[in-house]
Design a protein around this motif. Structure first.
Motif, PDB file in Angstrom:
ATOM      1  N   ILE A 135      10.293  11.392  -2.955  1.00 43.33           N
ATOM      2  CA  ILE A 135      11.504  10.982  -2.249  1.00 43.33           C
ATOM      3  C   ILE A 135      11.235   9.717  -1.429  1.00 43.33           C
ATOM      4  CG2 ILE A 135      13.147  11.651  -0.437  1.00 43.33           C
ATOM      5  CD1 ILE A 135      12.822  14.556  -1.494  1.00 43.33           C
ATOM      6  N   ILE A 136      10.082   9.677  -0.763  1.00 44.28           N
ATOM      7  CA  ILE A 136       9.720   8.488   0.023  1.00 44.28           C
ATOM      8  C   ILE A 136       9.641   7.268  -0.886  1.00 44.28           C
ATOM      9  CG2 ILE A 136       7.868   7.413   1.379  1.00 44.28           C
ATOM     10  CD1 ILE A 136       7.206  10.303   2.389  1.00 44.28           C
ATOM     11  N   ILE A 137       8.967   7.425  -2.018  1.00 46.00           N
ATOM     12  CA  ILE A 137       8.829   6.306  -2.960  1.00 46.00           C
ATOM     13  C   ILE A 137      10.200   5.900  -3.520  1.00 46.00           C
ATOM     14  CG2 ILE A 137       7.916   5.680  -5.245  1.00 46.00           C
ATOM     15  CD1 ILE A 137       5.339   7.256  -4.435  1.00 46.00           C
ATOM     16  N   ALA A 138      11.047   6.873  -3.829  1.00 48.67           N
ATOM     17  CA  ALA A 138      12.373   6.554  -4.380  1.00 48.67           C
ATOM     18  C   ALA A 138      13.242   5.817  -3.359  1.00 48.67           C
ATOM     19  CB  ALA A 138      13.069   7.832  -4.840  1.00 48.67           C
ATOM     20  N   ILE A 139      13.262   6.318  -2.128  1.00 50.75           N
ATOM     21  CA  ILE A 139      14.100   5.684  -1.102  1.00 50.75           C
ATOM     22  C   ILE A 139      13.655   4.245  -0.865  1.00 50.75           C
ATOM     23  CG2 ILE A 139      14.609   5.676   1.386  1.00 50.75           C
ATOM     24  CD1 ILE A 139      14.667   8.778   1.173  1.00 50.75           C
ATOM     25  N   PHE A 140      12.352   4.046  -0.692  1.00 45.50           N
ATOM     26  CA  PHE A 140      11.893   2.693  -0.406  1.00 45.50           C
ATOM     27  C   PHE A 140      11.855   1.824  -1.670  1.00 45.50           C
ATOM     28  CE2 PHE A 140      10.427   4.941   3.431  1.00 45.50           C
ATOM     29  CZ  PHE A 140      11.190   4.218   4.331  1.00 45.50           C
ATOM     30  N   GLY A 141      11.862   2.454  -2.838  1.00 46.72           N
ATOM     31  CA  GLY A 141      12.043   1.690  -4.079  1.00 46.72           C
ATOM     32  C   GLY A 141      13.440   1.098  -4.137  1.00 46.72           C
ATOM     33  N   ILE A 142      14.422   1.888  -3.706  1.00 39.51           N
ATOM     34  CA  ILE A 142      15.805   1.393  -3.627  1.00 39.51           C
ATOM     35  C   ILE A 142      15.905   0.270  -2.598  1.00 39.51           C
ATOM     36  CG2 ILE A 142      18.159   2.023  -2.921  1.00 39.51           C
ATOM     37  CD1 ILE A 142      17.506   4.847  -4.151  1.00 39.51           C
ATOM     38  N   MET A 143      15.259   0.469  -1.447  1.00 43.82           N
ATOM     39  CA  MET A 143      15.284  -0.576  -0.414  1.00 43.82           C
ATOM     40  C   MET A 143      14.587  -1.845  -0.896  1.00 43.82           C
ATOM     41  SD  MET A 143      17.145   0.652   1.912  1.00 43.82           S
ATOM     42  CE  MET A 143      16.981  -0.712   3.047  1.00 43.82           C
ATOM     43  N   LEU A 144      13.489  -1.693  -1.646  1.00 43.21           N
ATOM     44  CA  LEU A 144      12.799  -2.862  -2.210  1.00 43.21           C
ATOM     45  C   LEU A 144      13.718  -3.599  -3.183  1.00 43.21           C
ATOM     46  CD1 LEU A 144      10.323  -4.664  -2.708  1.00 43.21           C
ATOM     47  CD2 LEU A 144       9.530  -2.953  -4.371  1.00 43.21           C
ATOM     48  N   ILE A 189       4.882   0.305   1.520  1.00 43.52           N
ATOM     49  CA  ILE A 189       5.012   1.754   1.725  1.00 43.52           C
ATOM     50  C   ILE A 189       4.956   2.491   0.390  1.00 43.52           C
ATOM     51  CG2 ILE A 189       7.552   1.741   1.837  1.00 43.52           C
ATOM     52  CD1 ILE A 189       5.167   4.211   3.608  1.00 43.52           C
ATOM     53  N   ILE A 190       5.480   1.890  -0.651  1.00 44.62           N
ATOM     54  CA  ILE A 190       5.412   2.516  -1.975  1.00 44.62           C
ATOM     55  C   ILE A 190       3.955   2.631  -2.424  1.00 44.62           C
ATOM     56  CG2 ILE A 190       5.973   2.178  -4.422  1.00 44.62           C
ATOM     57  CD1 ILE A 190       8.628   0.854  -3.383  1.00 44.62           C
ATOM     58  N   ILE A 191       3.214   1.547  -2.302  1.00 40.84           N
ATOM     59  CA  ILE A 191       1.806   1.538  -2.717  1.00 40.84           C
ATOM     60  C   ILE A 191       0.980   2.475  -1.841  1.00 40.84           C
ATOM     61  CG2 ILE A 191      -0.267   0.096  -2.864  1.00 40.84           C
ATOM     62  CD1 ILE A 191       1.668  -2.239  -3.638  1.00 40.84           C
ATOM     63  N   ILE A 192       1.154   2.388  -0.540  1.00 42.81           N
ATOM     64  CA  ILE A 192       0.375   3.224   0.386  1.00 42.81           C
ATOM     65  C   ILE A 192       0.666   4.701   0.145  1.00 42.81           C
ATOM     66  CG2 ILE A 192       0.080   3.843   2.828  1.00 42.81           C
ATOM     67  CD1 ILE A 192       0.607   0.838   3.456  1.00 42.81           C
ATOM     68  N   THR A 193       1.923   5.053  -0.066  1.00 41.78           N
ATOM     69  CA  THR A 193       2.287   6.453  -0.317  1.00 41.78           C
ATOM     70  C   THR A 193       1.645   6.948  -1.610  1.00 41.78           C
ATOM     71  OG1 THR A 193       4.379   6.185   0.863  1.00 41.78           O
ATOM     72  CG2 THR A 193       4.201   8.071  -0.626  1.00 41.78           C
ATOM     73  N   ALA A 194       1.708   6.142  -2.649  1.00 45.51           N
ATOM     74  CA  ALA A 194       1.121   6.549  -3.927  1.00 45.51           C
ATOM     75  C   ALA A 194      -0.390   6.758  -3.803  1.00 45.51           C
ATOM     76  CB  ALA A 194       1.438   5.504  -5.004  1.00 45.51           C
ATOM     77  N   ILE A 195      -1.056   5.848  -3.133  1.00 51.24           N
ATOM     78  CA  ILE A 195      -2.515   5.955  -2.995  1.00 51.24           C
ATOM     79  C   ILE A 195      -2.902   7.100  -2.063  1.00 51.24           C
ATOM     80  CG2 ILE A 195      -4.580   4.789  -2.114  1.00 51.24           C
ATOM     81  CD1 ILE A 195      -3.309   2.139  -3.102  1.00 51.24           C
ATOM     82  N   SER A 196      -2.244   7.203  -0.931  1.00 48.90           N
ATOM     83  CA  SER A 196      -2.643   8.222   0.051  1.00 48.90           C
ATOM     84  C   SER A 196      -2.401   9.640  -0.452  1.00 48.90           C
ATOM     85  CB  SER A 196      -1.937   8.005   1.386  1.00 48.90           C
ATOM     86  OG  SER A 196      -0.574   8.308   1.283  1.00 48.90           O
ATOM     87  N   THR A 197      -1.356   9.840  -1.236  1.00 44.40           N
ATOM     88  CA  THR A 197      -1.090  11.189  -1.738  1.00 44.40           C
ATOM     89  C   THR A 197      -1.998  11.555  -2.908  1.00 44.40           C
ATOM     90  OG1 THR A 197       0.758  10.335  -3.065  1.00 44.40           O
ATOM     91  CG2 THR A 197       1.290  11.270  -0.908  1.00 44.40           C
TER      92      THR A 197
END
Length: 150
Positions: free
Chosen positions: A44-53, A98-106
């Motif tokens: 959800i975090i990646i999707a929301i900020f993907g839309i914002m990107l 935030i998309i990259i950081i979220t993907a890597i951290s998770t």
């Protein structure tokens, strides 16, 4: 010079607000809850900020592609064109981060990366509000320009 200080303060105040909210969140809950939240809601975090990107890049391209229009020339004359251009570039960079950081951290689940993800998610949420406000103010300026031109 005063305008530059206002812009610097605007970016700094977002970081300060993010840090305060992050500190409050860490005080109010434990690290495991925060880690679970980020891992459980990563898509959800990646999707929301993907839309914002996508939105930020769209407005950036729109601003750039119409840089020779009468409205853009007027924005240049008022010193506002670079402000909007920089804000859209800045927002795009943070939304991508935030998309990259979220993907890597998770994937790694390293505590420092999870904490960075939390802070960055808070920051990007605040930045999203500023981004939408910038779009709104640019639209208002465009309407004002259209009134002047008629």
């Amino acid at each position: 010079m005063k305008a530059n200080l206002i812009i610097i303060w605007a970016y700094t105040s977002e970081a300060i607000a993010s840090t305060l909210l992050y500190t409050l969140l860490k005080t109010a809950t434990n690290k495991e809850n925060l880690k679970s939240f980020i891992i459980d809601y990563k898509d959800i975090i990646i999707a929301i900020f993907g839309i914002m990107l996508a939105a930020a890049l769209s407005f950036l391209w729109s601003l750039y592609s119409k840089s020779d229009s009468p409205f853009s020339i007027w924005l240049h004359s008022k010193g506002a064109y670079a402000v909007y251009l920089n804000s859209f570039i800045y927002s795009s960079g943070w939304f991508l981060a935030i998309i990259i950081i979220t993907a890597i951290s998770t994937k790694t689940e390293l505590p420092p990366l999870i904490e960075l993800t939390i802070w960055t998610a808070i920051y990007c949420t605040i930045l999203s509000i500023t981004f939408i406000k910038n779009i709104y103010s640019k639209l208002l300026l465009n309407m004002e320009f259209n009134k002047i031109g008629k």
